[in-house]
Design a protein around this motif. Structure first.
Motif, PDB file in Angstrom:
ATOM      1  N   UNK A  23       9.160   8.883  17.141  1.00  0.00           N
ATOM      2  CA  UNK A  23       8.042   8.219  16.465  1.00  0.00           C
ATOM      3  C   UNK A  23       7.737   8.948  15.157  1.00  0.00           C
ATOM      4  N   UNK A  24       7.795   8.228  14.061  1.00  0.00           N
ATOM      5  CA  UNK A  24       7.391   8.764  12.753  1.00  0.00           C
ATOM      6  C   UNK A  24       6.037   8.155  12.403  1.00  0.00           C
ATOM      7  N   UNK A  25       5.061   9.011  12.158  1.00  0.00           N
ATOM      8  CA  UNK A  25       3.702   8.537  11.898  1.00  0.00           C
ATOM      9  C   UNK A  25       3.236   8.997  10.521  1.00  0.00           C
ATOM     10  N   UNK A  26       2.211   8.279  10.039  1.00  0.00           N
ATOM     11  CA  UNK A  26       1.649   8.578   8.725  1.00  0.00           C
ATOM     12  C   UNK A  26       2.757   8.601   7.669  1.00  0.00           C
ATOM     13  N   UNK A  27       3.488   7.490   7.624  1.00  0.00           N
ATOM     14  CA  UNK A  27       4.631   7.377   6.707  1.00  0.00           C
ATOM     15  C   UNK A  27       4.165   6.845   5.359  1.00  0.00           C
ATOM     16  N   UNK A  28       4.584   7.521   4.308  1.00  0.00           N
ATOM     17  CA  UNK A  28       4.232   7.110   2.947  1.00  0.00           C
ATOM     18  C   UNK A  28       5.514   6.833   2.170  1.00  0.00           C
ATOM     19  N   UNK A  29       5.528   5.675   1.522  1.00  0.00           N
ATOM     20  CA  UNK A  29       6.714   5.282   0.759  1.00  0.00           C
ATOM     21  C   UNK A  29       6.306   4.352  -0.372  1.00  0.00           C
ATOM     22  N   UNK A  47      15.070   3.886  -3.974  1.00  0.00           N
ATOM     23  CA  UNK A  47      14.573   4.865  -4.932  1.00  0.00           C
ATOM     24  C   UNK A  47      13.243   5.423  -4.432  1.00  0.00           C
ATOM     25  N   UNK A  48      13.069   6.740  -4.532  1.00  0.00           N
ATOM     26  CA  UNK A  48      11.823   7.351  -4.104  1.00  0.00           C
ATOM     27  C   UNK A  48      11.906   7.882  -2.687  1.00  0.00           C
ATOM     28  N   UNK A  49      10.989   8.777  -2.359  1.00  0.00           N
ATOM     29  CA  UNK A  49      10.979   9.419  -1.048  1.00  0.00           C
ATOM     30  C   UNK A  49      10.186   8.596  -0.034  1.00  0.00           C
ATOM     31  N   UNK A  50      10.610   8.719   1.209  1.00  0.00           N
ATOM     32  CA  UNK A  50       9.896   8.130   2.341  1.00  0.00           C
ATOM     33  C   UNK A  50       9.530   9.305   3.241  1.00  0.00           C
ATOM     34  N   UNK A 106       0.822  -1.217   0.000  1.00  0.00           N
ATOM     35  CA  UNK A 106       0.000   0.000   0.000  1.00  0.00           C
ATOM     36  C   UNK A 106       0.854   1.264   0.000  1.00  0.00           C
ATOM     37  N   UNK A 107       2.115   1.131   0.397  1.00  0.00           N
ATOM     38  CA  UNK A 107       2.983   2.306   0.465  1.00  0.00           C
ATOM     39  C   UNK A 107       2.679   3.203   1.637  1.00  0.00           C
ATOM     40  N   UNK A 108       2.009   2.664   2.668  1.00  0.00           N
ATOM     41  CA  UNK A 108       1.653   3.446   3.848  1.00  0.00           C
ATOM     42  C   UNK A 108       1.977   2.640   5.103  1.00  0.00           C
ATOM     43  N   UNK A 109       2.595   3.314   6.075  1.00  0.00           N
ATOM     44  CA  UNK A 109       2.991   2.658   7.313  1.00  0.00           C
ATOM     45  C   UNK A 109       2.381   3.409   8.494  1.00  0.00           C
ATOM     46  N   UNK A 113       8.537  15.206   7.018  1.00  0.00           N
ATOM     47  CA  UNK A 113       9.969  14.904   7.008  1.00  0.00           C
ATOM     48  C   UNK A 113      10.258  13.820   5.984  1.00  0.00           C
ATOM     49  N   UNK A 114      11.184  14.101   5.093  1.00  0.00           N
ATOM     50  CA  UNK A 114      11.641  13.103   4.122  1.00  0.00           C
ATOM     51  C   UNK A 114      12.684  12.241   4.834  1.00  0.00           C
ATOM     52  N   UNK A 115      12.271  11.066   5.263  1.00  0.00           N
ATOM     53  CA  UNK A 115      13.153  10.215   6.033  1.00  0.00           C
ATOM     54  C   UNK A 115      14.377   9.794   5.230  1.00  0.00           C
ATOM     55  N   UNK A 116      14.216   9.617   3.951  1.00  0.00           N
ATOM     56  CA  UNK A 116      15.340   9.223   3.111  1.00  0.00           C
ATOM     57  C   UNK A 116      16.363  10.351   3.027  1.00  0.00           C
ATOM     58  N   UNK A 117      15.871  11.580   2.850  1.00  0.00           N
ATOM     59  CA  UNK A 117      16.779  12.728   2.751  1.00  0.00           C
ATOM     60  C   UNK A 117      17.466  13.001   4.068  1.00  0.00           C
ATOM     61  N   UNK A 118      16.804  12.644   5.176  1.00  0.00           N
ATOM     62  CA  UNK A 118      17.360  12.884   6.497  1.00  0.00           C
ATOM     63  C   UNK A 118      18.352  11.805   6.907  1.00  0.00           C
ATOM     64  N   UNK A 119      18.537  10.819   6.036  1.00  0.00           N
ATOM     65  CA  UNK A 119      19.507   9.781   6.341  1.00  0.00           C
ATOM     66  C   UNK A 119      18.880   8.451   6.678  1.00  0.00           C
ATOM     67  N   UNK A 120      17.564   8.447   6.855  1.00  0.00           N
ATOM     68  CA  UNK A 120      16.870   7.217   7.189  1.00  0.00           C
ATOM     69  C   UNK A 120      16.216   6.632   5.957  1.00  0.00           C
TER      70      UNK A 120
END
Length: 242
Positions: free
Chosen positions: A92-98, A106-109, A61-64, A235-242
């Protein structure tokens, strides 16, 4: 026979789901550890927990629901040289889309909201003032500062005051008011000494750079220390290093 086959299939799917979940958590933990080191901070190995069952359904689904990142024994230096320590920085990271492609790098988280909490020991805050005799404690939900005031070469008396704690320009600022001086005479000379004593105690503590662009949002005095709540949004988790 068919029932047995179904049982095996179900067990296999569950095992695959848990294996995939564990694998993703370990990959994220490695990336978080790298991000912490890049910021010249320290912690024990991060513990990452991806909430929600089944995991594979969230991947498709691309949603966590939530990604929890725990940084035990977190340490980071401020710009002014102090070392901020927290037994645990709980993020805590909520409403995560990836998208599914994000699993291949590849792609943003993107997390809709990210919050973090940690507790700073009062001894660390007191040390930031440079006044070795200052003690900070919590009383009735408020921060209280106390110390010993030398009003003469031979007389020292205990004094205390309520501490006003707030966030100013990303820093923890502490100022004192409502001074309590039991047993001291109420005269201009003594008041001047007392006011000067607590003026010296006022201080600001820089907040170190934190993972995931977290900034200080709230401060709460607790018996065990000053609870700090951090936050960030989109927050772009991928850009932030995660």
């Amino acid at each position: 026979m068919i029932l047995t086959l179904l049982v095996f299939l179900i067990v296999g799917v569950v095992v695959l789901d848990r294996f995939s979940n564990s694998y993703a958590e370990n990959v994220l933990a490695d990336k978080v550890a790298t991000e912490v080191a890049n910021q010249k901070a320290e912690s024990s190995r991060p513990v990452v927990t991806i909430a929600g069952v089944p995991f594979l359904t969230q991947v498709l689904a691309g949603k966590y629901e939530e990604i929890r990142i725990e940084l035990p024994d977190f340490k980071a230096q401020t710009g002014s040289g102090e070392t901020v320590r927290m037994d645990l920085l709980d993020i805590r990271a909520r409403d995560v889309k990836a998208p599914l492609s994000a699993l291949r790098g590849q792609g943003d988280v993107v997390a809709g909201t990210v919050t973090g909490t940690g507790t700073i020991d009062y001894r660390l805050l007191a040390d930031a003032t440079g006044q070795k005799d200052l003690k900070l404690t919590e009383k009735d939900g408020k921060l209280v500062g106390s110390g010993v005031l030398a009003i003469s070469q031979t007389q020292q008396v205990p004094v205390s005051a309520a501490a006003d704690v707030k966030v100013v320009d990303g820093k923890v600022q502490v100022r004192f008011s409502d001074v309590n001086t039991p047993g001291l005479p109420d005269n201009p000379l003594v008041r001047t000494q007392v006011n000067a004593f607590f003026a010296q105690m006022a201080f600001e503590l820089d907040v170190p750079k934190l993972p995931l662009n977290l900034v200080v949002q709230e401060l709460q005095p607790l018996p065990e220390g000053l609870r700090v709540t951090f936050g960030a949004s989109d927050v772009n988790l991928a850009a932030a290093g995660v």
